[in-house]
Design a protein around this motif. Sequence first.
Motif, PDB file in Angstrom:
ATOM      1  N   ASP A  39       0.896   5.454 -10.011  1.00  0.00           N
ATOM      2  CA  ASP A  39       0.766   5.541  -8.378  1.00  0.00           C
ATOM      3  C   ASP A  39       0.543   6.859  -8.070  1.00  0.00           C
ATOM      4  N   ARG A  40       0.838   8.076  -8.484  1.00  0.00           N
ATOM      5  CA  ARG A  40       0.671   9.176  -7.913  1.00  0.00           C
ATOM      6  C   ARG A  40      -0.782   9.617  -8.247  1.00  0.00           C
TER       7      ARG A  40
ATOM      8  N   ALA B 177       1.542   1.223   1.170  1.00  0.00           N
ATOM      9  CA  ALA B 177       1.848   0.629  -0.296  1.00  0.00           C
ATOM     10  C   ALA B 177       3.087  -0.372  -0.187  1.00  0.00           C
TER      11      ALA B 177
ATOM     12  N   LEU C 226      -2.625   7.588  -5.592  1.00  0.00           N
ATOM     13  CA  LEU C 226      -2.183   7.980  -4.372  1.00  0.00           C
ATOM     14  C   LEU C 226      -3.214   9.389  -3.934  1.00  0.00           C
TER      15      LEU C 226
ATOM     16  N   HIS D  70      -0.943   6.427   2.920  1.00  0.00           N
ATOM     17  CA  HIS D  70      -0.985   5.366   1.574  1.00  0.00           C
ATOM     18  C   HIS D  70       0.505   5.186   1.138  1.00  0.00           C
ATOM     19  N   LYS D  71       1.391   6.154   1.301  1.00  0.00           N
ATOM     20  CA  LYS D  71       2.650   5.720   0.802  1.00  0.00           C
ATOM     21  C   LYS D  71       3.333   4.686   1.535  1.00  0.00           C
TER      22      LYS D  71
ATOM     23  N   GLN E 178       4.628   3.600 -14.471  1.00  0.00           N
ATOM     24  CA  GLN E 178       3.954   3.167 -12.905  1.00  0.00           C
ATOM     25  C   GLN E 178       4.037   4.277 -12.051  1.00  0.00           C
ATOM     26  N   GLU E 179       4.997   4.942 -11.953  1.00  0.00           N
ATOM     27  CA  GLU E 179       5.163   6.287 -11.173  1.00  0.00           C
ATOM     28  C   GLU E 179       3.995   7.325 -11.224  1.00  0.00           C
TER      29      GLU E 179
END
Length: 121
Positions: A36-37, A77, A40, A73-74, A32-33
Amino acid sequence: MKKIIAVFAMMLAFGYTANAQQKKVATPAQQQETIDREALKKAVMKDITTLSENMEISDSQLTNLKGLFEYKHKALADKTLSKEEKDAISDAIEAKLRAGLPKDQVGKLDESPQLLYQLTH
């Protein structure tokens, strides 16, 4: 006694090599990380592309804006934030965006409220 030590050493050696050959699977959180990157980066590039289509951006501004949009965005989110907190973050991003652009570019942003909303929300 020597045979017992030799057998023990062989068991350790085989156990170690068998363990080293096992594939390590990424956990769902790690997967998931990475997703997400990537998401992003895509979102940041979309914001920068949208802004650069409407005005000319220098290299130094581009660097600053990438950092600002990554922060945006971080921060937005986060699922635990309330609407008021997200609005406060958007207002702060708008202020930073206005501070980082020259007056003529800020004027172009003021002429297009839809663009400003897209960049800050």
